[in-house]
Scaffold this active site. Structure first.
Site, PDB file in Angstrom:
ATOM      1  N   THR A 140      22.523  -9.155  57.079  1.00  0.00           N
ATOM      2  CA  THR A 140      21.550  -9.949  57.688  1.00  0.00           C
ATOM      3  C   THR A 140      20.650 -10.368  56.261  1.00  0.00           C
ATOM      4  OG1 THR A 140      20.440  -7.747  58.209  1.00  0.00           O
ATOM      5  CG2 THR A 140      21.712  -8.975  59.903  1.00  0.00           C
ATOM      6  N   LYS A 174      26.107  -2.346  55.975  1.00  0.00           N
ATOM      7  CA  LYS A 174      24.735  -3.270  55.838  1.00  0.00           C
ATOM      8  C   LYS A 174      23.711  -2.473  56.019  1.00  0.00           C
ATOM      9  CE  LYS A 174      22.846  -5.377  58.307  1.00  0.00           C
ATOM     10  NZ  LYS A 174      21.485  -5.011  59.120  1.00  0.00           N
ATOM     11  N   THR A 191      18.550   0.872  59.436  1.00  0.00           N
ATOM     12  CA  THR A 191      19.207  -0.317  60.012  1.00  0.00           C
ATOM     13  C   THR A 191      20.444  -0.375  59.374  1.00  0.00           C
ATOM     14  OG1 THR A 191      17.512  -1.744  60.660  1.00  0.00           O
ATOM     15  CG2 THR A 191      19.467  -2.678  60.356  1.00  0.00           C
ATOM     16  N   GLU A 236      14.596  -4.349  51.485  1.00  0.00           N
ATOM     17  CA  GLU A 236      13.888  -5.832  51.601  1.00  0.00           C
ATOM     18  C   GLU A 236      13.035  -6.035  50.688  1.00  0.00           C
ATOM     19  OE1 GLU A 236      15.117  -6.986  56.268  1.00  0.00           O
ATOM     20  OE2 GLU A 236      12.968  -5.935  55.771  1.00  0.00           O
ATOM     21  N   ASN A 277       9.409 -10.084  56.462  1.00  0.00           N
ATOM     22  CA  ASN A 277       9.406  -9.497  57.990  1.00  0.00           C
ATOM     23  C   ASN A 277       8.392 -10.125  58.762  1.00  0.00           C
ATOM     24  OD1 ASN A 277      11.136  -7.087  58.328  1.00  0.00           O
ATOM     25  ND2 ASN A 277      10.597  -6.780  56.165  1.00  0.00           N
ATOM     26  N   THR A 333      11.658 -15.904  63.828  1.00  0.00           N
ATOM     27  CA  THR A 333      11.257 -17.180  63.638  1.00  0.00           C
ATOM     28  C   THR A 333      11.910 -18.029  62.481  1.00  0.00           C
ATOM     29  OG1 THR A 333       9.002 -17.049  62.927  1.00  0.00           O
ATOM     30  CG2 THR A 333       9.663 -17.473  65.335  1.00  0.00           C
TER      31      THR A 333
END
Length: 422
Positions: free
Chosen positions: A151, A177, A188, A274, A417, A422
């Protein structure tokens, strides 16, 4: 034991593939993966402890309960979570689609999803491509599958090892992942492990749960535990070693190999947090027991203030001591010392599991037996600017050691994040 190429298809009898189904319209890389064993596998799994669970998690827990699995289908771009009855039907449909193509039972399929929560997964997109996905299964297919599960990951994560058990060559492979929503008790992450080792489902689960306590469960990126976390391992027995049915020399050898591969994968997840710019490894030595050592290390790498200090290359060791102090684990601050060390540009966290060197020009002692030192701030900043930084905490309460991994907290984490949905 040695590291080898091949990921989830390194072991005998395993094939894989990945394709683009456009589950998320903006996606340009593979988003659906399939892993298949030529023989039925003994299997085990661990799952998210979040009370909100994705539909794929619910189904996979049910399917793997009997310790038998033969295939895995996984998608990225949509978590299929908080999707109600329709989401449950979609998860079952994914299992049915894979099973029909492979000629197996839907009950023998692991289903995993990752991505945006709260949106219905367009399973018809997978249905239209399932034949292409299954017909393309191959030994080289791990290269397509490892990308399909990503992702916000910036690169794929896979590893494989080869060892000898019971006089036979045994291989274990993995792909996973994980980049955000990563915290202790899995993060995650979707992780898939395959092995040709002959081992019962009961011993497989015992080995897996033992291993994750010192690997995956020692990772934190941002303090959030996902709704979709799944780690499964499939063993088809094709190495033809004497079946591992109890603890002993062969079980220990299997556990050692499992720990090696899981440590590498855990570090890869932490390093690819991230927005992260560096891997943080915290090693606590001299604790009264292993649980305390790991608990203290986890507290350090989980602290947002520690992560922010690491981003700023600020040797603010007070942040580290503060985190240890509220961890709930016992230690004596007056008998504690802290070093910062680095590997000066070596990307060893992607290559092996050897510990950082503590001494030499890439180390600085900032806190010694309860007293701050007059350390070189420029040297500390140089060390903390490296891609991989170790925080070494030396206690004098016992002989136990523990390690945890995290990353720095950057502006990009907020950007990623802030508009993820969107």
């Amino acid at each position: 034991m040695q590291f080898i190429e091949g990921g989830v298809t390194a072991a005998k009898g395993f094939l894989a593939n990945g394709i683009l189904c456009k589950i998320k319209e903006s996606r340009t890389t593979n988003d659906t993966a399939l892993v298949y064993s030529e023989k039925m596998c003994n299997a085990a799994g661990v799952f998210t402890q979040n009370r909100v669970k994705a539909e794929a998690v619910k189904l996979t827990k049910k399917n793997i309960a009997n310790g038998k699995i033969q295939a895995v289908i996984a998608n990225s771009g949509n978590a299929n979570c908080c999707t109600g009855e329709q989401g449950a039907k979609v998860a079952h449909r994914m299992a049915e689609l894979a099973a029909k193509e492979l000629g197996i039972s839907p009950d023998d399929v692991v289903v995993c999803s990752t991505g945006v929560i709260g949106q219905q997964l367009p399973v018809e997109k997978i249905e239209s491509k399932i034949h292409e996905l299954a017909s393309g299964l191959s030994k080289k297919g791990h290269e397509e599958a490892r990308v399909a599960i990503m992702t916000t990951d910036t690169h794929f994560k896979e590893c494989a090892v080869e060892t000898e058990i019971g006089g036979k060559t045994v291989r274990i492979g993995a792909m996973c992942k994980g980049s955000g929503m990563i915290h202790i008790n899995l993060g995650t992450m979707l992780a898939f492990m395959t092995t040709d080792c002959a081992i019962t489902s009961e011993m497989l689960e015992k080995a897996l749960r033992k291993s994750i306590e010192k690997t995956y469960n020692c990772v934190s990126v941002d303090g959030d535990t996902s709704t979709n976390d799944t780690l499964t391992i499939l063993a088809n027995g094709m190495a033809e070693n004497p079946t591992i049915t109890c603890e002993g020399k062969d079980f220990d050898a299997f556990c050692e190999a499992l720990d090696q591969i899981n440590t590498v994968m855990a570090k890869k997840i932490a390093a690819d947090g991230e927005g992260a710019t560096r891997l943080i490894e915290c090693n606590v030595k001299g604790a009264k027991d292993v649980a305390t050592a790991r608990g203290l290390a986890k507290a350090v790498i989980s602290s947002s203030l520690v992560k922010a200090a690491m981003f700023g290359c600020d040797a603010n060791f007070g942040r580290f001591l503060c985190a240890m102090g509220y961890s709930g684990f016992d230690f004596n601050p007056e008998n504690t010392s802290i070093w910062f060390t680095s590997q000066n540009g070596a990307k060893r966290y992607f290559d092996d599991t050897k510990p950082f060197e503590v001494h030499g020009e890439n180390s600085v002692l900032v806190y010694s037996d309860g007293v701050p030192t007059n350390f070189d701030e420029d040297l500390a900043k140089k060390i903390m600017s490296e891609e991989a930084v170790e925080i070494l905490v030396q206690c004098k309460d016992g002989n136990a050691e523990g390690t945890a991994w995290g990353c720095d907290l950057t502006y990009d984490y907020v950007k990623i994040n802030g508009d993820y949905r969107t």
